[in-house]
Design a protein around this motif. Structure first.
Motif, PDB file in Angstrom:
ATOM      1  N   UNK A  86       5.900 -19.644  30.478  1.00 26.31           N
ATOM      2  CA  UNK A  86       6.144 -18.257  30.051  1.00 26.31           C
ATOM      3  C   UNK A  86       7.484 -17.750  30.577  1.00 26.31           C
ATOM      4  N   UNK A  87       7.774 -18.042  31.828  1.00 28.67           N
ATOM      5  CA  UNK A  87       9.047 -17.635  32.428  1.00 28.67           C
ATOM      6  C   UNK A  87      10.227 -18.330  31.749  1.00 28.67           C
ATOM      7  N   UNK A  88      10.081 -19.615  31.486  1.00 29.34           N
ATOM      8  CA  UNK A  88      11.147 -20.384  30.836  1.00 29.34           C
ATOM      9  C   UNK A  88      11.386 -19.878  29.422  1.00 29.34           C
ATOM     10  N   UNK A  89      10.299 -19.655  28.691  1.00 28.89           N
ATOM     11  CA  UNK A  89      10.415 -19.147  27.323  1.00 28.89           C
ATOM     12  C   UNK A  89      11.071 -17.769  27.301  1.00 28.89           C
ATOM     13  N   UNK A  90      10.739 -16.936  28.278  1.00 33.56           N
ATOM     14  CA  UNK A  90      11.332 -15.592  28.350  1.00 33.56           C
ATOM     15  C   UNK A  90      12.834 -15.674  28.616  1.00 33.56           C
ATOM     16  N   UNK A  91      13.275 -16.691  29.339  1.00 32.63           N
ATOM     17  CA  UNK A  91      14.713 -16.825  29.601  1.00 32.63           C
ATOM     18  C   UNK A  91      15.452 -17.416  28.405  1.00 32.63           C
ATOM     19  N   UNK A  99      13.142 -17.388  16.086  1.00 33.86           N
ATOM     20  CA  UNK A  99      11.991 -17.249  16.975  1.00 33.86           C
ATOM     21  C   UNK A  99      11.719 -18.579  17.684  1.00 33.86           C
ATOM     22  N   UNK A 100      11.202 -18.489  18.884  1.00 36.37           N
ATOM     23  CA  UNK A 100      10.863 -19.679  19.671  1.00 36.37           C
ATOM     24  C   UNK A 100       9.948 -20.610  18.876  1.00 36.37           C
ATOM     25  N   UNK A 118      17.787 -25.441  35.352  1.00 32.91           N
ATOM     26  CA  UNK A 118      18.762 -24.389  35.662  1.00 32.91           C
ATOM     27  C   UNK A 118      18.168 -23.297  36.548  1.00 32.91           C
ATOM     28  N   UNK A 119      16.891 -23.006  36.381  1.00 23.51           N
ATOM     29  CA  UNK A 119      16.296 -21.894  37.124  1.00 23.51           C
ATOM     30  C   UNK A 119      15.606 -22.307  38.420  1.00 23.51           C
ATOM     31  N   UNK A 120      15.105 -23.519  38.502  1.00 24.77           N
ATOM     32  CA  UNK A 120      14.294 -23.921  39.658  1.00 24.77           C
ATOM     33  C   UNK A 120      14.875 -25.059  40.492  1.00 24.77           C
ATOM     34  N   UNK A 121      15.839 -25.764  39.970  1.00 18.93           N
ATOM     35  CA  UNK A 121      16.394 -26.911  40.702  1.00 18.93           C
ATOM     36  C   UNK A 121      17.872 -26.658  40.985  1.00 18.93           C
ATOM     37  N   UNK A 122      18.116 -25.763  41.921  1.00 19.63           N
ATOM     38  CA  UNK A 122      19.482 -25.338  42.228  1.00 19.63           C
ATOM     39  C   UNK A 122      20.356 -26.467  42.776  1.00 19.63           C
ATOM     40  N   UNK A 123      19.744 -27.525  43.264  1.00 23.58           N
ATOM     41  CA  UNK A 123      20.526 -28.651  43.766  1.00 23.58           C
ATOM     42  C   UNK A 123      21.172 -29.443  42.625  1.00 23.58           C
ATOM     43  N   UNK A 124      20.707 -29.226  41.399  1.00 23.79           N
ATOM     44  CA  UNK A 124      21.283 -29.887  40.229  1.00 23.79           C
ATOM     45  C   UNK A 124      22.423 -29.012  39.712  1.00 23.79           C
ATOM     46  N   UNK A 125      23.651 -29.512  39.700  1.00 25.57           N
ATOM     47  CA  UNK A 125      24.759 -28.712  39.169  1.00 25.57           C
ATOM     48  C   UNK A 125      24.472 -28.306  37.726  1.00 25.57           C
ATOM     49  N   UNK A 126      24.887 -27.095  37.364  1.00 26.24           N
ATOM     50  CA  UNK A 126      24.584 -26.590  36.023  1.00 26.24           C
ATOM     51  C   UNK A 126      25.137 -27.511  34.939  1.00 26.24           C
ATOM     52  N   UNK A 127      26.310 -28.099  35.176  1.00 29.50           N
ATOM     53  CA  UNK A 127      26.904 -28.996  34.176  1.00 29.50           C
ATOM     54  C   UNK A 127      26.035 -30.241  33.961  1.00 29.50           C
ATOM     55  N   UNK A 128      25.402 -30.710  35.020  1.00 35.40           N
ATOM     56  CA  UNK A 128      24.515 -31.871  34.909  1.00 35.40           C
ATOM     57  C   UNK A 128      23.281 -31.491  34.087  1.00 35.40           C
ATOM     58  N   UNK A 129      22.701 -30.329  34.363  1.00 35.52           N
ATOM     59  CA  UNK A 129      21.520 -29.872  33.622  1.00 35.52           C
ATOM     60  C   UNK A 129      21.837 -29.754  32.127  1.00 35.52           C
ATOM     61  N   UNK A 130      23.000 -29.198  31.813  1.00 34.07           N
ATOM     62  CA  UNK A 130      23.396 -29.055  30.408  1.00 34.07           C
ATOM     63  C   UNK A 130      23.634 -30.427  29.782  1.00 34.07           C
ATOM     64  N   UNK A 131      24.397 -31.276  30.462  1.00 36.00           N
ATOM     65  CA  UNK A 131      24.696 -32.601  29.933  1.00 36.00           C
ATOM     66  C   UNK A 131      23.432 -33.424  29.698  1.00 36.00           C
ATOM     67  N   UNK A 153      21.805 -23.861  26.329  1.00 34.66           N
ATOM     68  CA  UNK A 153      21.822 -24.127  27.779  1.00 34.66           C
ATOM     69  C   UNK A 153      23.093 -23.593  28.424  1.00 34.66           C
ATOM     70  N   UNK A 154      24.198 -23.624  27.714  1.00 34.43           N
ATOM     71  CA  UNK A 154      25.435 -23.063  28.248  1.00 34.43           C
ATOM     72  C   UNK A 154      25.285 -21.555  28.469  1.00 34.43           C
ATOM     73  N   UNK A 155      24.738 -20.856  27.498  1.00 38.82           N
ATOM     74  CA  UNK A 155      24.492 -19.410  27.642  1.00 38.82           C
ATOM     75  C   UNK A 155      23.508 -19.132  28.774  1.00 38.82           C
ATOM     76  N   UNK A 156      22.499 -19.974  28.878  1.00 38.68           N
ATOM     77  CA  UNK A 156      21.497 -19.790  29.934  1.00 38.68           C
ATOM     78  C   UNK A 156      22.104 -20.025  31.315  1.00 38.68           C
TER      79      UNK A 156
END
Length: 171
Positions: A86-91, A99-100, A118-131, A153-156
């Motif tokens: 629910x939290x992920x979908x809301x983001x 629509x989702x 992106x929201x819960x694993x801050x040790x993962x660089x955002x560029x890695x999460x997107x890639x 994912x870039x916007x997120x």
């Protein structure tokens, strides 16, 4: 360019391969959960059961991916994406052009996984999460699905990790 840097740019490390394999398995499990509503513990047991399947020829690639996968990451992603759905979908929802419920199911699974990282694993660089999301979409998604996943994912990332994104863009 140093030999070490050149080598690491060409081939991912064993740790990177293990994480990618875990993400590949997790996105397939999340997709299965979305399509069937099965309990994640059951899905994980089914995935792990594939390792000992006697039909080695049929599951050869699967067994290899399961063998090299970071098992702890696989477990975390598989169980926490549904837990925080629910939290992920809301983001994700405000960033979509539809629509989702109208998203392709595999792209939705990839976006949920990317949003989780992106929201819960801050040790993962955002560029890695997107890639990683883009690579998953190239592997499992529709022809141009990776472009859509990349944009969302870039916007997120800008929304969830503005300081990290700003810092990276200033470099």
């Amino acid at each position: 360019m140093s030999e070490r840097k050149e080598r690491t740019e060409r081939e991912p490390s064993k740790q990177q391969q293990a994480r990618r394999a875990a993400r590949e398995l997790a996105v397939q499990g999340i997709y299965q959960w979305q399509m069937t509503g099965k309990n994640m513990t059951t899905i994980e047991a089914e995935f792990r059961g594939q390792q000992v399947d006697d039909d080695v020829e049929l599951h050869e690639n699967w067994v290899e991916v399961m063998r090299i996968a970071d098992q702890a990451l696989f477990h975390e992603l598989l169980h926490n994406v549904p837990r925080f759905q629910k939290e992920l979908d809301a983001s994700i929802s405000p960033l979509l052009d539809r629509r989702l419920q109208d998203l392709d199911e595999i792209e939705l699974a990839i976006l949920r996984l990317g949003a989780y990282e992106l929201s819960k694993r801050m040790e993962v660089p955002y560029r890695v999460a997107i890639n990683e999301g883009v690579e998953l979409a190239k592997t499992f998604g529709a022809t141009d699905g990776h472009k859509y996943v990349n944009g969302i994912l870039d916007k997120l990332a800008v929304k969830l990790r503005s300081a990290e994104v700003t810092q990276a863009r200033l470099r």
